[in-house]
Design a protein around this motif. Structure first.
Motif, PDB file in Angstrom:
ATOM      1  N   CYS A  38      -3.149  20.049   1.354  1.00 48.47           N
ATOM      2  CA  CYS A  38      -2.413  18.812   1.072  1.00 48.47           C
ATOM      3  C   CYS A  38      -1.772  18.250   2.344  1.00 48.47           C
ATOM      4  O   CYS A  38      -1.820  17.042   2.593  1.00 48.47           O
ATOM      5  CB  CYS A  38      -1.347  19.052   0.014  1.00 48.47           C
ATOM      6  SG  CYS A  38      -2.008  19.291  -1.634  1.00 48.47           S
ATOM      7  N   ARG A  39      -1.191  19.122   3.167  1.00 51.01           N
ATOM      8  CA  ARG A  39      -0.582  18.675   4.432  1.00 51.01           C
ATOM      9  C   ARG A  39      -1.642  18.109   5.358  1.00 51.01           C
ATOM     10  O   ARG A  39      -1.421  17.097   6.031  1.00 51.01           O
ATOM     11  CB  ARG A  39       0.169  19.824   5.107  1.00 51.01           C
ATOM     12  CG  ARG A  39       1.484  20.179   4.431  1.00 51.01           C
ATOM     13  CD  ARG A  39       2.333  21.117   5.278  1.00 51.01           C
ATOM     14  NE  ARG A  39       1.657  22.359   5.621  1.00 51.01           N
ATOM     15  CZ  ARG A  39       1.649  23.459   4.860  1.00 51.01           C
ATOM     16  NH1 ARG A  39       2.304  23.463   3.713  1.00 51.01           N
ATOM     17  NH2 ARG A  39       1.015  24.546   5.240  1.00 51.01           N
ATOM     18  N   LEU A  40      -2.815  18.750   5.407  1.00 52.68           N
ATOM     19  CA  LEU A  40      -3.902  18.259   6.253  1.00 52.68           C
ATOM     20  C   LEU A  40      -4.359  16.880   5.801  1.00 52.68           C
ATOM     21  O   LEU A  40      -4.524  15.968   6.614  1.00 52.68           O
ATOM     22  CB  LEU A  40      -5.079  19.235   6.235  1.00 52.68           C
ATOM     23  CG  LEU A  40      -6.324  18.796   6.995  1.00 52.68           C
ATOM     24  CD1 LEU A  40      -6.027  18.629   8.478  1.00 52.68           C
ATOM     25  CD2 LEU A  40      -7.458  19.769   6.779  1.00 52.68           C
ATOM     26  N   ILE A  41      -4.532  16.702   4.506  1.00 53.00           N
ATOM     27  CA  ILE A  41      -4.959  15.409   3.970  1.00 53.00           C
ATOM     28  C   ILE A  41      -3.916  14.339   4.273  1.00 53.00           C
ATOM     29  O   ILE A  41      -4.250  13.229   4.700  1.00 53.00           O
ATOM     30  CB  ILE A  41      -5.233  15.522   2.461  1.00 53.00           C
ATOM     31  CG1 ILE A  41      -6.469  16.389   2.221  1.00 53.00           C
ATOM     32  CG2 ILE A  41      -5.412  14.147   1.832  1.00 53.00           C
ATOM     33  CD1 ILE A  41      -6.699  16.769   0.773  1.00 53.00           C
ATOM     34  N   ASP A  42      -2.635  14.649   4.080  1.00 50.00           N
ATOM     35  CA  ASP A  42      -1.563  13.702   4.380  1.00 50.00           C
ATOM     36  C   ASP A  42      -1.563  13.320   5.857  1.00 50.00           C
ATOM     37  O   ASP A  42      -1.417  12.149   6.210  1.00 50.00           O
ATOM     38  CB  ASP A  42      -0.205  14.271   4.004  1.00 50.00           C
ATOM     39  CG  ASP A  42       0.021  14.289   2.503  1.00 50.00           C
ATOM     40  OD1 ASP A  42      -0.703  13.579   1.767  1.00 50.00           O
ATOM     41  OD2 ASP A  42       0.918  15.036   2.066  1.00 50.00           O
ATOM     42  N   ALA A  78      -4.517  11.060   6.625  1.00 53.11           N
ATOM     43  CA  ALA A  78      -4.294   9.731   6.057  1.00 53.11           C
ATOM     44  C   ALA A  78      -3.306   8.937   6.906  1.00 53.11           C
ATOM     45  O   ALA A  78      -3.523   7.755   7.185  1.00 53.11           O
ATOM     46  CB  ALA A  78      -3.787   9.853   4.622  1.00 53.11           C
ATOM     47  N   GLN A  79      -2.233   9.582   7.351  1.00 45.67           N
ATOM     48  CA  GLN A  79      -1.258   8.896   8.203  1.00 45.67           C
ATOM     49  C   GLN A  79      -1.885   8.471   9.522  1.00 45.67           C
ATOM     50  O   GLN A  79      -1.631   7.373  10.026  1.00 45.67           O
ATOM     51  CB  GLN A  79      -0.051   9.790   8.449  1.00 45.67           C
ATOM     52  CG  GLN A  79       0.826   9.950   7.243  1.00 45.67           C
ATOM     53  CD  GLN A  79       1.977  10.906   7.477  1.00 45.67           C
ATOM     54  OE1 GLN A  79       2.176  11.415   8.584  1.00 45.67           O
ATOM     55  NE2 GLN A  79       2.754  11.159   6.441  1.00 45.67           N
ATOM     56  N   HIS A  80      -2.727   9.330  10.082  1.00 42.06           N
ATOM     57  CA  HIS A  80      -3.412   8.997  11.335  1.00 42.06           C
ATOM     58  C   HIS A  80      -4.332   7.795  11.126  1.00 42.06           C
ATOM     59  O   HIS A  80      -4.377   6.885  11.966  1.00 42.06           O
ATOM     60  CB  HIS A  80      -4.197  10.208  11.835  1.00 42.06           C
ATOM     61  CG  HIS A  80      -4.917   9.953  13.113  1.00 42.06           C
ATOM     62  ND1 HIS A  80      -4.280   9.871  14.329  1.00 42.06           N
ATOM     63  CD2 HIS A  80      -6.230   9.745  13.368  1.00 42.06           C
ATOM     64  CE1 HIS A  80      -5.164   9.616  15.264  1.00 42.06           C
ATOM     65  NE2 HIS A  80      -6.364   9.532  14.699  1.00 42.06           N
ATOM     66  N   ALA A  81      -5.068   7.774  10.027  1.00 37.60           N
ATOM     67  CA  ALA A  81      -5.988   6.662   9.746  1.00 37.60           C
ATOM     68  C   ALA A  81      -5.215   5.357   9.578  1.00 37.60           C
ATOM     69  O   ALA A  81      -5.638   4.304  10.081  1.00 37.60           O
ATOM     70  CB  ALA A  81      -6.810   6.974   8.498  1.00 37.60           C
TER      71      ALA A  81
END
Length: 51
Positions: free
Chosen positions: A9-13, A16-19
Motif C-alpha cells: 500500500c505504501r509503495l502504491i501511494d 501515485a504521488q510521484h505520478a
C-alpha cells in the motif's frame, strides 16, 4: 480479493504521488510556455473575413 500488505500500500501511494507530481510539473511547464509548442496551429481568417 485478498487485502494488500501495508508495504505494498505504501509503495502504491508513493508511486501515485510521484505520478501526480510529474503530471502537475508538466502541466505547469505548458502553462508557462516551457512545454512543447503545438505543432499544427489552426489557420485563422483575416480580420476582414472574420468580421
Amino acid at each position: 480479493m485478498p487485502d494488500l500488505s501495508p508495504a505494498l500500500c505504501r509503495l502504491i501511494d508513493s508511486l501515485a504521488q510521484h505520478a501526480v507530481q510529474e503530471y502537475l510539473t508538466g502541466e505547469a511547464a505548458q502553462h508557462n510556455g516551457q512545454g512543447e509548442q503545438r505543432p499544427n496551429h489552426p489557420t485563422l481568417p483575416s480580420l476582414n473575413e472574420a468580421a
